[in-house]
Design a protein around this motif. Structure first.
Motif, PDB file in Angstrom:
ATOM      1  N   GLU A 141      -3.016   4.268   9.116  1.00  0.00           N
ATOM      2  CA  GLU A 141      -3.825   3.110   9.514  1.00  0.00           C
ATOM      3  C   GLU A 141      -3.089   1.787   9.282  1.00  0.00           C
ATOM      4  OE1 GLU A 141      -6.527   5.371   7.235  1.00  0.00           O
ATOM      5  OE2 GLU A 141      -8.256   4.498   8.307  1.00  0.00           O
ATOM      6  N   PHE A 142      -2.343   1.697   8.201  1.00  0.00           N
ATOM      7  CA  PHE A 142      -1.609   0.450   7.964  1.00  0.00           C
ATOM      8  C   PHE A 142      -0.454   0.282   8.962  1.00  0.00           C
ATOM      9  CE2 PHE A 142      -3.555   0.195   3.602  1.00  0.00           C
ATOM     10  CZ  PHE A 142      -4.171  -1.021   3.822  1.00  0.00           C
TER      11      PHE A 142
ATOM     12  N   ILE B 117      -1.704  -1.600  12.122  1.00  0.00           N
ATOM     13  CA  ILE B 117      -2.028  -3.032  12.102  1.00  0.00           C
ATOM     14  C   ILE B 117      -0.872  -3.895  11.596  1.00  0.00           C
ATOM     15  CG2 ILE B 117      -4.522  -2.686  11.886  1.00  0.00           C
ATOM     16  CD1 ILE B 117      -4.238  -3.297   8.866  1.00  0.00           C
TER      17      ILE B 117
ATOM     18  N   ALA C  69       0.848  -1.194   0.000  1.00  0.00           N
ATOM     19  CA  ALA C  69       0.000   0.000   0.000  1.00  0.00           C
ATOM     20  C   ALA C  69       0.874   1.230   0.000  1.00  0.00           C
ATOM     21  CB  ALA C  69      -0.924  -0.014   1.210  1.00  0.00           C
TER      22      ALA C  69
ATOM     23  N   LYS D  85      -2.395   8.593   2.118  1.00  0.00           N
ATOM     24  CA  LYS D  85      -3.495   8.755   3.072  1.00  0.00           C
ATOM     25  C   LYS D  85      -3.783   7.505   3.903  1.00  0.00           C
ATOM     26  CE  LYS D  85      -5.921  12.437   0.717  1.00  0.00           C
ATOM     27  NZ  LYS D  85      -7.135  12.841  -0.001  1.00  0.00           N
ATOM     28  N   GLU D  86      -3.184   6.383   3.533  1.00  0.00           N
ATOM     29  CA  GLU D  86      -3.467   5.139   4.258  1.00  0.00           C
ATOM     30  C   GLU D  86      -2.336   4.715   5.198  1.00  0.00           C
ATOM     31  OE1 GLU D  86      -4.321   2.527   0.822  1.00  0.00           O
ATOM     32  OE2 GLU D  86      -6.290   2.314   1.753  1.00  0.00           O
TER      33      GLU D  86
END
Lengths: 259, 259, 259
Positions: free
Chosen positions: A47-48, A51, A39, A43-44
């Motif tokens: 969050e990645f 986790i 990814a 913008k991600e």
């Protein structure tokens, strides 16, 4: 016991990598029992990072958009104190690449996996790299400068070549396992970085993680070579072997020394 | 007769997909007799929508540029009343991804191919996804909510897992074919969406298209597993089997029930 | 003697290509003994043009960012008088693609590798292409117009199909080697362009380079087909054969005529 642990825990290995070998990296990650997430959308990243177990960065086909995502990501992983593995592909070859990798290296990178030319460029020797290929010979001066670098930065250096070196501030491992066939496919180096990420996702000691990662990869290469008829079947066999390898194989086949 | 039809008509399957498994998706599409076009440049969407039989969208490595192309594209396919298949990879995991997929879902999507976590996120259950892997157990509540969703939207849901479910407003099929090996490579899910696209390109009834697509893919997986020595050879064998599979194989080997 | 020369000199083949078949292109390049660099970042084009032997451009998944890098790159390679190979994928299908390819063609392209539809579009015939597939029949009119084009531009045309044509201003070669299986995988055409680049990297005469490139690729396809069980194993065998092929194979198996 580490491979068994990987297959039990199934660490999530977040990659921001190149589009040439990304499929091989994902498949190598799954073959060992981990789970890949590729990814590179800025913008991600937050969050990645929450986790995932660790982050693998590879500058093989870097551009401004992806570099920006990498900068975002390393900041989050640093804050969470999770391992970051950097594969600074073709570092030393272009100014833009040097700039991006330097900026990444200003963060808390745990493991740098690179060939000798790329490492030379990082530790201040003239690597004279030609594209993505290594042209640098590892000598005593190189090893000394490399270890000084690890002492200053508390990083692990994984230097790939005919013999692989794992260098920490107080240890150097020389790995004799491996296959010349790994230099005849694209992606072997990239997969090494992924495999380092997989092991770093479950092993606290990053020297140990890197050592077991490279032993696993190299032994898989040796086994893959046996029934290969060329580079295509070697590539396929390598994934087969990574998916079948276990801790017993490492114990029985590892050829390395600590110097 | 559907596979024979695909090989005769050679439908053109337009993908806007991720860069990890795009090669597998293209090869799976060709193996079944269709023709893939992978084009994510926004300025080309109108022209490709005119010549393609359907559109396959996959948010695996989504970013702003590609999302924009997807928005353009779905509008054209909707206007032309051609099938759109959505693979909302990792839906439920990040806000940016949820936003993009939600925007896509505001258009006339014909088939959603996803794992249970991703479907749960779409139909308003808590999917608790971890990266791209599914962690959700399919139960009666899930199936009921899923079918309600298809009734409200006139969409087909293809829910992949140990057992695959094809859900329409008035039918549910449970498919028992498949191989655990498909979870050990990257791209199996992505290829399912491509295969749904291939069948949707020649079959009007999208429930029937999805059912035959998943039977074909799963039976190919079963056959591929037989001579696989690991994940590398499974991946290769899968393409071999997809390129050799025919309607007789489906007739003889299909294991499913309508509930 | 050319393949031996490639394996000795190891030319560096710079690609700006699509993300669907980029891995196949890189692996085909290495299999023949050359070294690939896949770099589409505009800021790096100048430096890569200096160290590379030639440039391979492929518009398969073109977008604005990558087109910009291509424009930068061709200017540098032109200035350095190094060979540029263009694979104008799906030329003739969309306006944006025509525009980008036309702009590229305003530079000094040495070799255009394309199917008949794409070539037709370039030389001013109606190609009626459907996506990336060829639908055009090569006839005398086509060959005459194609040769006129080479006379006006001093380019080599490599026209792939059931029979491949290599066209220069004063020669036409018809190549009868090849395998129908090459049309059943994605990337065969793209790999042809890479292979043309590999040979153009060590052979001054670009007609000769293209002829030997296509003979090598087609003979490798023939050999790969022998033990293939489907498209997956064909793809693997093709890389095996490219990595094993030598000048003797070309000498013994080449089937072509100069017309």
């Amino acid at each position: 016991m580490y491979i068994a642990k990987i297959r039990k825990i199934k660490p999530l290995i977040h990659h921001i990598t190149n589009y040439v070998t990304v499929n091989d990296c994902a498949n190598a990650t799954i073959a060992l029992g981990a789970s890949p997430i590729m990814a590179d959308f800025d913008k991600e990243q937050k969050e990645f990072s929450k986790i995932s177990n660790c982050l693998v960065l590879n500058t093989g086909t870097i551009n401004e958009r992806v570099a920006k995502a990498m900068y975002e990501s390393v900041a989050y992983y640093e804050k969470l104190n999770k391992a970051i593995i950097l594969d600074p592909v073709a570092m030393g070859v272009t100014c833009a690449r040097n700039e991006i990798n330097s900026k990444l290296l200003s963060n808390k990178i745990s493991i740098i996996k690179a060939n000798a030319s790329e490492i030379a460029s990082i530790i201040g020797l003239d690597g004279k790299a030609k594209g993505t290929d290594n042209t640098f010979i590892i000598n005593d001066d190189f090893l000394q400068k490399a270890q000084e670098y690890t002492q200053n930065t508390d990083r692990i250096l994984v230097v790939t070549g005919e013999i692989d070196f794992i260098i920490s501030k107080d240890k150097i491992a020389k790995i004799y396992n491996g296959s010349i066939m790994a230099t005849k496919i694209t992606g072997a180096g990239c997969m090494c970085a992924s495999v380092c990420g997989v092991f770093a996702g479950v092993i606290e000691d990053k020297f140990q993680a890197s050592l077991y990662a490279m032993l696993s990869f190299n032994i898989a290469c040796e086994l893959a070579q046996i029934n290969s008829k060329g580079t295509g079947s070697f590539r396929m066999n390598l994934l087969d072997e990574l998916s079948n390898i276990n801790d017993e194989d490492i114990k029985n086949k590892a050829k390395y020394e600590l110097i």
